[in-house]
Design an enzyme around this catalytic site. Structure first.
Site: not given
Ligand code: PAF
Length: 296
Positions: A9, A11, A13, A181, A185, A189, A199, A250, A262
């Site tokens: 649960p 953000a 979720g 995606k 990432n 990331n 970013n 993230s 991740e």
């Molecule tokens: O994981 C993330 O933060 C997002 O998917 C992205 C696209 C890199 C933007 O911050």
């Protein structure tokens, strides 16, 4: 009314709970006695109450229709394992970053798992509140629709038909969507997390050769897997970096909070696929090692 169990649960979720709460009774497994769920969602300066509750895992009614998995990708196995043999008739819907957990869950629950990819933005601003930071859409699909059972396909149909505050759409090519995606990432990331930058900072000239090398490796691995990524992946990465210029990725947020990242489901997944196909991925390896060294 149908019942959904939400595992994770956080953000995203919470955002999906907001969408589903009119058509599902929502329950979240409780891990700690001092655990709380967010009680409101903020969208465009409007407050919406959230209607869900915690339940001790042993007390959860086995009559669950939908299990929604929205944990961090690194937590999927641990968080779902206690429930894998509990809800015989349920459809599972997994919405997390990266790749790998989706395949693993689909092996655990053959024919019952839907995959989702979202471009919605959400941020947990306090233990009580989640902010909807950016409108996007959530694509839902079956990686192998021919193997999906009829309940699972019906649930997908039903989910995409329900009205609610978010946009949920069926995607025939959910695997490709998740790869796209993943590719973005993999470029944004690790670099932002390691350098501690937003970013948009990746648009600076000195990052371009590195981004280009990463995109070339990701494109080669995807092509060997038969996955069609945008022809100019670098341009796409730059477009996302520009659109989310002030965002902290993230992975950077995970790193700042001392949480596991991740990286395994992003670079780790690509390194494994590259290795299987005999494709050299030195830049992906470099960033994988760099992040791994700094993880708790
Ligand atoms: O994981 C993330 O933060 C997002 O998917 C992205 C696209 C890199 C933007 O911050």
């Amino acid at each position: 009314m149908k019942t959904a169990l939400i595992i994770g649960p956080g953000a995203i979720g919470t955002l999906l709970a907001w969408h589903l709460q009119n058509s599902f009774s929502l329950v979240v497994p409780q891990h700690r006695s001092d655990q709380f769920l967010p009680i409101r969602l903020l969208d465009q300066e409007q407050e919406y109450p959230l209607n869900w509750h915690l339940s001790k895992p042993d007390d959860i009614n086995p009559d669950i229709d939908l299990v929604l998995v929205t944990t961090k990708s690194s937590m999927v196995r641990t968080a779902t394992s206690p429930f894998l043999h509990r809800f015989q008739g349920a459809t599972w819907l997994i919405c997390c970053n990266g790749m790998g957990p989706q395949q693993w869950l689909s092996e655990q629950q053959p024919g019952r798992v839907l995959w989702a990819s979202t471009t919605e933005g959400a941020l947990q601003t306090s233990s009580q509140e989640v902010l909807h930071t950016g409108r996007g859409e959530t694509l839902i699909g079956c990686a192998q629709a021919e193997l999906a059972n009829s309940d699972c396909l019906q649930m997908a149909h039903w989910l995409t038909e329900q009205s609610g505050p978010l946009t949920l759409r069926w995607a025939d090519d959910i695997n490709t969507q998740l790869w796209r995606k993943l590719a973005i990432n993999a470029a944004i990331n690790p670099l932002t997390a390691h350098a501690g930058i937003c970013n948009g900072d990746l648009l600076a000239p000195h990052w371009q050769a590195e981004l280009s090398a990463i995109c070339a490796e990701v494109s080669a691995v995807a092509a060997a897997q038969g996955v069609q990524l945008p022809v100019n992946l670098l341009a796409q990465v730059r477009e996302v970096a520009e659109r989310t210029a002030h965002n902290r990725s993230s992975m950077l947020q995970d790193m700042d909070k001392g949480r596991p990242t991740e990286i395994e489901a992003i670079n780790g997944f690509l390194l494994d696929r590259g290795h299987e196909q005999g494709i050299a991925t030195p830049r992906l390896r470099n960033w994988y090692d760099a992040i791994k060294k700094r993880e708790p």
